[in-house]
Design an enzyme around this catalytic site. Structure first.
Site, PDB file in Angstrom:
ATOM      1  N   GLN A 139       0.835  -1.193   0.000  1.00  0.00           N
ATOM      2  CA  GLN A 139       0.000   0.000   0.000  1.00  0.00           C
ATOM      3  C   GLN A 139       0.881   1.258   0.000  1.00  0.00           C
ATOM      4  O   GLN A 139       1.741   1.426   0.864  1.00  0.00           O
ATOM      5  CB  GLN A 139      -0.941   0.030   1.203  1.00  0.00           C
ATOM      6  CG  GLN A 139      -1.982   1.146   1.088  1.00  0.00           C
ATOM      7  CD  GLN A 139      -2.894   1.212   2.290  1.00  0.00           C
ATOM      8  OE1 GLN A 139      -2.441   1.537   3.383  1.00  0.00           O
ATOM      9  NE2 GLN A 139      -4.167   0.922   2.102  1.00  0.00           N
ATOM     10  N   TYR A 219      -6.247  10.727   4.550  1.00  0.00           N
ATOM     11  CA  TYR A 219      -4.876  11.028   4.172  1.00  0.00           C
ATOM     12  C   TYR A 219      -4.857  11.850   2.881  1.00  0.00           C
ATOM     13  O   TYR A 219      -5.894  12.308   2.408  1.00  0.00           O
ATOM     14  CB  TYR A 219      -4.059   9.741   4.103  1.00  0.00           C
ATOM     15  CG  TYR A 219      -3.968   9.063   5.449  1.00  0.00           C
ATOM     16  CD1 TYR A 219      -3.469   9.748   6.561  1.00  0.00           C
ATOM     17  CD2 TYR A 219      -4.411   7.757   5.636  1.00  0.00           C
ATOM     18  CE1 TYR A 219      -3.399   9.139   7.811  1.00  0.00           C
ATOM     19  CE2 TYR A 219      -4.349   7.149   6.877  1.00  0.00           C
ATOM     20  CZ  TYR A 219      -3.845   7.839   7.966  1.00  0.00           C
ATOM     21  OH  TYR A 219      -3.792   7.239   9.201  1.00  0.00           O
ATOM     22  N   ARG A 266      -7.842   2.403  -2.664  1.00  0.00           N
ATOM     23  CA  ARG A 266      -8.684   2.306  -1.472  1.00  0.00           C
ATOM     24  C   ARG A 266      -9.374   3.637  -1.187  1.00  0.00           C
ATOM     25  O   ARG A 266      -8.756   4.701  -1.268  1.00  0.00           O
ATOM     26  CB  ARG A 266      -7.847   1.879  -0.260  1.00  0.00           C
ATOM     27  CG  ARG A 266      -8.707   1.289   0.875  1.00  0.00           C
ATOM     28  CD  ARG A 266      -7.856   0.650   1.944  1.00  0.00           C
ATOM     29  NE  ARG A 266      -8.590  -0.392   2.654  1.00  0.00           N
ATOM     30  CZ  ARG A 266      -8.639  -0.499   3.976  1.00  0.00           C
ATOM     31  NH1 ARG A 266      -8.014   0.371   4.738  1.00  0.00           N
ATOM     32  NH2 ARG A 266      -9.303  -1.481   4.540  1.00  0.00           N
TER      33      ARG A 266
END
Length: 397
Positions: A139, A219, A266
């Site tokens: 990731q 984020y 994601r």
């Protein structure tokens, strides 16, 4: 952090700096998927699947979970190879978030993917997982405004706008309030995209099977996408197309290195920590899902609508995003084995990811197949520490 769990209970080795009063953080951030009740064998959940270029033996995905075991300058320790290899029976493993640059950091003891020594450590991880017969994606992670001056050489964290996030960063000196960030200049955007590309190139060198772009959990890319955190008046703000510009540029750069069949994305439509919000999440994330159609191997949708992180949302958005995307979708948030199997059978998703259950149940698919009870993780050792509570959970006999 970067997964189904966030800083709540912390465990550290004795010499590590740590706040002694952990009680005030208990429950501050929640973990989804903590408990499951087992039923009969799950035929859909345990059936094979294909994601992009990969054939998977089952549809049980190990969700990315920060475990805060990195050493030195974001180096995955040798125990990380053991940890992921123990869980290689997952249809797919998505690692904990790996910081794509020095600037991307936002907490201690988290690994990176921007230095040669980090690549060498990850090579040991991918070799161990492949030797155990598994498949593993890395990731790619940039925290944006969820950082602190301690990680930015005294400067401010970056963000789309100068809007502070409520919360704290976990630093070497303990928890510190998140500062107001500085807004990225439009001329800095290519450099940010290059950070993701650099991480993607190094992940390829490290031997991963693919990468997942972290666009969730408040984020950097999530900050650009949502109008509660993005108040820009230039090409990277305003409309849905403007706010989605940076995420889509990152996708283009990363898929240019890996190919569309080796990259996932994601997203978390309802995530509200770190002051995250959007005036119309259904439209915003629907736009992004449609814009990603045909460009990725999968989308990974986080919706904590059941369990400890339950929100007020009653109906999952995942099926609508799956339809807009028109491709493979991984669902996450509050599923047990039975509800995951039903979601797949109903066509609401293609695969389901599980977070916390994989901590204490390294052979989770086998436990599902045998309707075996699930072990509970040791809460204090979820974040930080050594091998205890990390690689010492046994598989079924």
């Amino acid at each position: 952090m970067t997964e189904d769990c966030h800083w709540g209970h912390l465990s550290t080795e004795p010499a590590a700096p740590i706040l002694q009063d952990r009680s005030r953080f208990s429950g501050q951030h929640s973990c989804s998927d903590q408990r499951m009740e087992m039923g009969e064998t799950m035929q859909n959940l345990l059936s094979g699947a294909r994601i992009g270029a990969l054939e998977l033996p089952n549809r049980v995905v190990m969700a990315p979970m920060t475990r805060a075991r990195a050493i030195g300058d974001g180096i995955a320790p040798p125990s990380t190879a053991i940890y992921y290899a123990q869980r290689a029976s997952a249809g797919l493993i998505v690692t904990e978030g790996a910081q794509i640059s020095h600037q991307a950091r936002g907490s201690v003891w988290t690994p990176g993917i921007h230095l040669p020594e980090q690549v060498a450590a990850w090579q040991a991880v991918t070799a161990a997982v492949h030797e155990a017969g598994g498949r593993i994606f890395l990731q790619l992670w940039h925290v944006g405004r969820v950082s602190h001056q301690d990680f930015q050489d005294g400067g401010l964290p970056i963000a789309p706008s100068t809007i502070p996030a409520a919360g704290e960063a976990f630093t070497a000196e303990g928890f510190k309030p998140l500062p107001a960030p500085r807004a990225l200049d439009i001329g800095e955007m290519p450099g940010v995209v290059e950070q993701y590309a650099h991480g993607a190139r190094l992940a390829l060198m490290a031997g991963f099977d693919g990468v997942e772009i972290h666009g969730a959990n408040g984020y950097l890319l999530d900050q650009f996408l949502r109008d509660g955190s993005n108040r820009r008046g230039d090409a990277y703000g305003g409309s849905q197309a403007g706010r989605a510009r940076l995420p889509l540029e990152v996708v283009e750069a990363v898929t240019g290195i890996w190919g569309a069949d080796r990259v996932g994305y994601r997203m978390s439509p309802w995530f509200s920590m770190y002051s995250m919000s959007d005036s119309d999440p259904v439209a915003t994330f629907g736009y992004l899902a449609k814009a990603l159609s045909g460009k990725l191997a999968y989308i990974h949708v986080v919706e904590p609508v059941a369990g400890p992180a339950e929100t007020t949302v009653v109906k999952r958005l995942t099926p609508a995003l799956r339809e807009a995307f028109g491709g493979i979708t991984i669902a996450n948030g509050g599923y047990d084995a039975a509800s995951a199997d039903h979601a797949i059978a109903s066509g609401h998703t293609d695969l389901v990811s599980f977070g916390v259950p994989f901590i204490a149940n390294p052979d989770l698919p086998a436990r599902f197949a045998r309707s075996a009870p699930l072990a509970e993780p040791d809460q204090p050792s979820i974040y930080g520490g050594g091998e205890a509570g990390y690689i010492d959970y046994p598989a079924l006999a």
